[in-house]
Design a protein around this motif. Sequence first.
Motif, short mmCIF file in Angstrom:
data_model
loop_
_atom_site.label_atom_id
_atom_site.label_comp_id
_atom_site.label_asym_id
_atom_site.label_seq_id
_atom_site.Cartn_x
_atom_site.Cartn_y
_atom_site.Cartn_z
N THR A 1 0.78 -1.07 -0.01
CA THR A 1 -0.02 0.04 0.07
C THR A 1 0.68 1.29 -0.01
N ILE A 2 2.17 1.00 0.10
CA ILE A 2 3.05 2.34 -0.06
C ILE A 2 3.55 2.51 -1.26
N ALA B 1 -2.41 -2.25 -6.37
CA ALA B 1 -2.60 -2.39 -5.10
C ALA B 1 -2.69 -1.34 -3.90
N LEU B 2 -2.04 -0.26 -4.34
CA LEU B 2 -2.18 0.89 -3.47
C LEU B 2 -3.68 1.31 -2.91
N THR C 1 -18.10 -0.57 0.69
CA THR C 1 -17.66 -1.58 -0.23
C THR C 1 -16.29 -1.27 -0.79
N PRO C 2 -15.45 -2.29 -0.92
CA PRO C 2 -14.21 -2.25 -1.32
C PRO C 2 -14.24 -1.55 -2.92
N LEU C 3 -13.17 -0.56 -3.09
CA LEU C 3 -13.18 -0.04 -4.39
C LEU C 3 -13.12 -0.86 -5.74
N ASN C 4 -12.40 -1.93 -5.47
CA ASN C 4 -12.17 -2.71 -6.55
C ASN C 4 -13.31 -3.84 -6.77
N GLN C 5 -14.36 -3.73 -6.04
CA GLN C 5 -15.66 -4.34 -6.29
C GLN C 5 -16.90 -3.46 -6.97
N ASN D 1 -7.18 0.00 -13.65
CA ASN D 1 -5.97 -0.27 -14.61
C ASN D 1 -4.85 0.56 -14.45
N VAL D 2 -3.65 0.25 -14.94
CA VAL D 2 -2.20 0.91 -15.10
C VAL D 2 -2.37 1.31 -16.49
N ALA D 3 -2.67 2.54 -16.49
CA ALA D 3 -2.68 3.23 -18.00
C ALA D 3 -1.13 3.50 -18.67
N GLU D 4 -0.46 4.11 -17.74
CA GLU D 4 0.90 4.43 -17.99
C GLU D 4 1.57 4.01 -16.54
#
Length: 185
Positions: free
Chosen positions: A26-27, A35-36, A49-53, A58-61
């Motif tokens: 998370t750092i 994962a942050l 609710t967890p954000l990923n749900q 995505n990692v755009a760059e």
Amino acid sequence: MYTDVLKNLETKMQKTINSYKEDLKTIRAGRANPALLDNLSIDYYGTQTPLNQVSTINVAEARLLTIQPWDVSTISAIEKSILQSNLGITPSNDGKIIRLPFPALTEERRRDLAKLVRQYAENAKVALRNSRREAMDAIKKLEKNSEISEDELRTGEQEIQDLINKYTAEIDSITKTKEDELMEI
């Protein structure tokens, strides 16, 4: 007899190491990493609710994360959660997608993050010491109940100490690696 205590102790210590590694994810270390956002949650129709749900992350760059909520009405709640998370990132949105640009870390921010890494490491070491204390109490109880001999007690105490030394060294190694990663970017 005390081998069960040692196995239990080693399992607890391994869980502590795994938990510490998860905390370190998370750092942020200067580059975008989904994962942050694992620990972030939003108020989704009255439920945390967890954000990923509720979105796709995505990692755009290398230095940009994009968050695409499945329900566009949650954009403001997601932005609010990110701002309150103390990640040091300001989100921007175009009405459909939230962009999280990761600025280069300043020297001061790197030092703060390194301090946070050391704090997580100390918490993990405290957990290891608590596990050691529980194991020591357990084998002393076995000796008191005449289930093991005094020699086995001494051997068990030494093996417990060897385990804690091993796992403390592992935490120190992980900490050093993470601090080096933070400082060289």
